[in-house]
Design an enzyme around this catalytic site. Structure first.
Site, PDB file in Angstrom:
ATOM      1  N   ARG A  89       0.875  -1.186   0.000  1.00  0.00           N
ATOM      2  CA  ARG A  89       0.000   0.000   0.000  1.00  0.00           C
ATOM      3  C   ARG A  89       0.909   1.233   0.000  1.00  0.00           C
ATOM      4  O   ARG A  89       1.823   1.331   0.824  1.00  0.00           O
ATOM      5  CB  ARG A  89      -0.842  -0.030   1.264  1.00  0.00           C
ATOM      6  CG  ARG A  89      -1.857   1.061   1.379  1.00  0.00           C
ATOM      7  CD  ARG A  89      -2.551   0.993   2.724  1.00  0.00           C
ATOM      8  NE  ARG A  89      -3.534  -0.065   2.831  1.00  0.00           N
ATOM      9  CZ  ARG A  89      -4.031  -0.512   3.990  1.00  0.00           C
ATOM     10  NH1 ARG A  89      -3.623   0.011   5.130  1.00  0.00           N
ATOM     11  NH2 ARG A  89      -4.931  -1.467   4.016  1.00  0.00           N
ATOM     12  N   ARG A 124      -1.346   6.881   9.424  1.00  0.00           N
ATOM     13  CA  ARG A 124      -1.492   6.310   8.074  1.00  0.00           C
ATOM     14  C   ARG A 124      -1.580   7.424   7.029  1.00  0.00           C
ATOM     15  O   ARG A 124      -1.411   8.596   7.335  1.00  0.00           O
ATOM     16  CB  ARG A 124      -2.760   5.448   8.038  1.00  0.00           C
ATOM     17  CG  ARG A 124      -2.792   4.322   9.065  1.00  0.00           C
ATOM     18  CD  ARG A 124      -1.827   3.230   8.676  1.00  0.00           C
ATOM     19  NE  ARG A 124      -1.938   2.058   9.535  1.00  0.00           N
ATOM     20  CZ  ARG A 124      -2.763   1.040   9.336  1.00  0.00           C
ATOM     21  NH1 ARG A 124      -3.610   1.053   8.328  1.00  0.00           N
ATOM     22  NH2 ARG A 124      -2.757   0.002  10.150  1.00  0.00           N
ATOM     23  N   LYS A 176      -3.179   1.780  14.859  1.00  0.00           N
ATOM     24  CA  LYS A 176      -3.159   2.705  13.722  1.00  0.00           C
ATOM     25  C   LYS A 176      -3.782   4.049  14.115  1.00  0.00           C
ATOM     26  O   LYS A 176      -4.625   4.119  15.027  1.00  0.00           O
ATOM     27  CB  LYS A 176      -3.909   2.107  12.549  1.00  0.00           C
ATOM     28  CG  LYS A 176      -5.359   1.801  12.847  1.00  0.00           C
ATOM     29  CD  LYS A 176      -6.097   1.203  11.651  1.00  0.00           C
ATOM     30  CE  LYS A 176      -5.946  -0.294  11.564  1.00  0.00           C
ATOM     31  NZ  LYS A 176      -6.809  -0.922  10.550  1.00  0.00           N
ATOM     32  N   LYS A 215      -5.382   7.694  12.173  1.00  0.00           N
ATOM     33  CA  LYS A 215      -5.779   8.223  10.866  1.00  0.00           C
ATOM     34  C   LYS A 215      -6.187   9.693  10.933  1.00  0.00           C
ATOM     35  O   LYS A 215      -6.894  10.095  11.851  1.00  0.00           O
ATOM     36  CB  LYS A 215      -6.938   7.398  10.313  1.00  0.00           C
ATOM     37  CG  LYS A 215      -6.566   5.936  10.106  1.00  0.00           C
ATOM     38  CD  LYS A 215      -7.695   5.137   9.502  1.00  0.00           C
ATOM     39  CE  LYS A 215      -7.218   3.731   9.160  1.00  0.00           C
ATOM     40  NZ  LYS A 215      -8.298   2.904   8.590  1.00  0.00           N
ATOM     41  N   CYS A 255     -15.293  -2.902   0.292  1.00  0.00           N
ATOM     42  CA  CYS A 255     -13.896  -3.174   0.650  1.00  0.00           C
ATOM     43  C   CYS A 255     -13.382  -4.327  -0.213  1.00  0.00           C
ATOM     44  O   CYS A 255     -14.113  -4.893  -1.019  1.00  0.00           O
ATOM     45  CB  CYS A 255     -13.804  -3.530   2.118  1.00  0.00           C
ATOM     46  SG  CYS A 255     -14.482  -5.160   2.457  1.00  0.00           S
ATOM     47  N   CYS A 273      -8.080 -10.671   1.597  1.00  0.00           N
ATOM     48  CA  CYS A 273      -8.137 -10.203   2.984  1.00  0.00           C
ATOM     49  C   CYS A 273      -8.295 -11.387   3.945  1.00  0.00           C
ATOM     50  O   CYS A 273      -9.271 -12.127   3.870  1.00  0.00           O
ATOM     51  CB  CYS A 273      -9.289  -9.224   3.179  1.00  0.00           C
ATOM     52  SG  CYS A 273      -9.373  -8.686   4.895  1.00  0.00           S
ATOM     53  N   CYS A 321     -16.528  -7.962   6.490  1.00  0.00           N
ATOM     54  CA  CYS A 321     -16.472  -8.227   7.937  1.00  0.00           C
ATOM     55  C   CYS A 321     -16.755  -6.915   8.669  1.00  0.00           C
ATOM     56  O   CYS A 321     -16.865  -5.863   8.028  1.00  0.00           O
ATOM     57  CB  CYS A 321     -15.106  -8.818   8.323  1.00  0.00           C
ATOM     58  SG  CYS A 321     -13.827  -7.600   8.640  1.00  0.00           S
ATOM     59  N   CYS A 348     -13.836  -1.295   6.552  1.00  0.00           N
ATOM     60  CA  CYS A 348     -12.897  -0.628   5.639  1.00  0.00           C
ATOM     61  C   CYS A 348     -13.579   0.237   4.582  1.00  0.00           C
ATOM     62  O   CYS A 348     -12.956   1.124   4.019  1.00  0.00           O
ATOM     63  CB  CYS A 348     -12.003  -1.663   4.971  1.00  0.00           C
ATOM     64  SG  CYS A 348     -10.999  -2.563   6.162  1.00  0.00           S
TER      65      CYS A 348
END
Ligand code: SRM
Ligand code: SF4
Length: 555
Positions: A75, A144, A208, A210, A431, A437, A476, A480
């Site tokens: 990414r 991120r 993480k 953001k 997503c 994934c 899930c 995302c």
């Protein structure tokens, strides 16, 4: 301060990683396996990569007693989602040489490449480096990719906030030189003190982090879904500063009520300039010092904020900043849609936003997107911008070049696809989910287009063809595609089954709620038929589906 005992295993991996180096060099050299060592899997994320495997082929590989088909996803870190034509050309060729070939535009305004075999990872990173692109801290327990309003149609404010996205990305970039040593073969620094990292220290963040920057009235970045959000406030045509918000996040876990999606809380206003950087930096340090380091499911800033209480969190932030936040200034968001088609900015430059379903840029028989964008890139007359709705903007086109670019977009069917896709489809996001994934419970990007094809006739039946209800699907509950902020969301519970959530608003300022649990396709369509029928009959003029669902009390 945070719990020092009972640290999660990832905390130990970070601490003993020698500045995120771990044994990555040794892992890469091991030709016996396509995987890397277990601890390195956690560390490689900080370098912007994930070890994955082809989930479609697990059974077949296991039956043959072969190890799973491991590969890596890379990414990129592209603050503000801007790349040049030269960089697009490089991306095109790198995707062709080392990956599945698909350039996947993500919901955070950057791209991912999948299916990179271990032996190809280093050459891929090196090729990116030649193109002045990197993947540093695109994943991992750090800040991120910093996202910002995508379309330069917002006058000079856009240019300024784009600068902030770069400045903040730089401010929160880890100091370790591990990336350069492991992937680019640079010599270790003689003086390691240059790597001392006052922000991340040796444990980095609990999780993480953001940052998103929005320019009202468009909330294309879903600013409230970020740990730290900045809402640009314009006064007399100038950027006065930002309302700063904290504690947004979408992730949840089925069956774990301690986890939940949350929209960010506006803490106050910060005037433009150095104070913005200070406030964001110190928000990160508060999360660093107060975040939960024992349970990674509860370690995002939203939980830190709720545990401390908003006032205590704000007081700690202000103490560290050395100034108080001003009262929040007024703003209004009206939507999150990308500005499809051609639009001109204040300087007379043209921008074409192409609809890219689920952000997958590849050569389809009917829609050769990669070929088209390469042809445009080779002209060297444009730049490219990614949007948080997973679309692509052909950017900065001069008036004299517009017809030539338009002809290419037209030749390859992009104009037709962008104009003819229904508003429902153009507003949709999903997503990645299967096949890469590891956390996917159900399909998402491989299924949503087909489900939309079955929803469109229902929309048509009830005269809703022009309605751009926001529909989001994830494989899930991790969120995302930011599903909890959609008017209609499908959240995977098991293969072929989804929770149906409804009632988010169109501007991303209200979460939806669970309507029905674990529905298969037939049940989903039946439910939607009933809901959309009632909505089409009983809604007030201009009332949106999400607002109607809430008013009528469906959820
Ligand atoms: Fe995500 C984990 C894909 C945006 C919340 N996300 C993952 C992983 C890396 C699975 C994993 O941990 O191994 C997925 C890789 C799939 C694959 O094969 O590519 C993945 N996330 C994506 C992308 C590619 C979705 C997309 O189709 O566009 C997005 C990449 C963004 C980027 O460029 O950085 C992506 N992920 C998001 C967002 C949306 C956003 O940030 O605006 C969220 C919700 C916001 C938030 O963070 O709360 C999001 N991803 C998660 C979570 C839940 C985190 C949590 O707090 O619980 C996970 C799971 C985790 O971290 O444990 C996750
Ligand atoms: Fe994977 Fe779940 Fe994120 Fe979808 S929402 S990409 S299934 S982690």
């Amino acid at each position: 301060m945070s719990e020092k005992n009972n640290l999660s295993s990832t905390e130990h991996i970070k601490m003993k990683s020698d500045g995120l180096r771990g044994t990555l060099k040794e892992s890469l050299k091991d030709e016996i396996t396509g995987a890397i060592r277990e601890d390195d899997r956690a560390l490689v994320k900080f370098h912007g990569m994930y070890q994955q495997d082809d989930r479609d082929r697990r059974e077949e590989r296991s039956a043959k007693k072969l190890e799973w088909l491991y590969s890596f996803m890379i990414r990129l870190r592209i603050p503000g989602g801007f790349i040049t034509a030269e960089q697009w050309e490089a991306l095109h060729h790198i995707a062709g040489a080392h990956t599945t070939g698909v350039i996947k535009i993500t919901t955070r305004q950057t791209v991912q490449l999948h299916g990179i075999l271990k032996s190809h990872v280093k050459p891929t990173i090196q090729a990116f480096n030649t193109a002045k692109l990197d993947s540093i801290s695109a994943c991992g327990d750090v800040n991120r990719n910093v996202i910002c309003a995508a379309h330069p149609k917002f006058s000079s404010l856009h240019e300024e906030i784009f600068e902030y996205s770069h400045g903040l990305s730089q401010l929160a970039k880890p100091k370790t030189k591990a990336y350069y040593e492991v992937w680019l073969d640079e010599k270790p620094l003689a003086d390691k003190t240059a790597e001392n990292d006052p922000l991340y220290q040796d444990r980095y963040l609990p999780r993480k982090f953001k940052i998103g920057i929005a320019i009202p009235p468009t909330n294309d970045v879903d600013v409230f879904a970020n740990d730290c959000g900045l809402i640009a406030i314009e006064e007399k045509g100038k950027l006065a500063g930002f309302n700063i918000l904290a504690g947004g996040g979408m992730g949840a876990t089925h069956g774990n009520p301690a986890t939940y999606p949350r929209l960010g809380t506006v803490l106050g206003f910060v005037p433009a300039g150095e104070k913005v950087y200070k406030a964001v930096y110190e928000m990160i340090t508060v999360q660093r010092d107060f975040g939960n380091r024992s349970d990674r499911k509860l370690s995002r800033l939203k939980y830190t904020l709720d545990n401390m209480g908003v006032e205590a969190f704000k007081a700690e932030l202000e103490k560290r900043c050395g100034f108080t936040l001003e009262p929040e200034r007024s703003y209004q968001f009206t939507g999150r849609t990308d500005f499809y088609g051609w639009h001109k900015n204040h300087e007379g430059k043209w921008y074409y936003t192409a609809f890219i379903e689920n952000g997958r840029v590849h050569d389809d028989e009917d829609l050769p997107l990669k070929t088209a964008f390469l042809e445009i890139a080779l002209l060297r007359k444009t730049n490219f911008r990614f949007t948080c709705n997973q679309n692509l903007i052909v950017a900065d086109v001069n008036e004299k070049d517009k017809a030539e670019i338009h002809a290419i977009l037209d030749k390859y069917g992009i104009i037709k696809q962008t104009e003819q896709a229904t508003p429902l489809r153009k507003e949709s996001i999903s997503c990645v989910a299967f096949n890469t994934c590891p956390l996917a419970l159900a399909e998402a990007q491989r299924y949503l287009p087909a489900l939309l094809s079955k929803m469109e006739p229902i929309m048509h039946k009830y005269g809703l063809d022009d309605d751009n209800i926001s529909v989001r699907m994830t494989g899930c509950p991790n969120g995302c595609a930011r599903p909890y902020a959609a008017e209609i969301a499908f959240i995977g519970t098991s293969y072929g089954f989804y929770n149906l959530q409804i009632g988010g608003d169109r501007a991303g300022m209200r979460l939806n709620k669970l309507y029905k649990e674990s529905l298969g396709e037939e049940a989903i369509l039946e439910e939607l038929d009933g809901l959309l029928k009632t909505y089409s009959k009983d809604r007030r003029p201009e009332e949106t589906f999400g607002d109607f669902a809430m008013r009528i009390g469906w959820v």
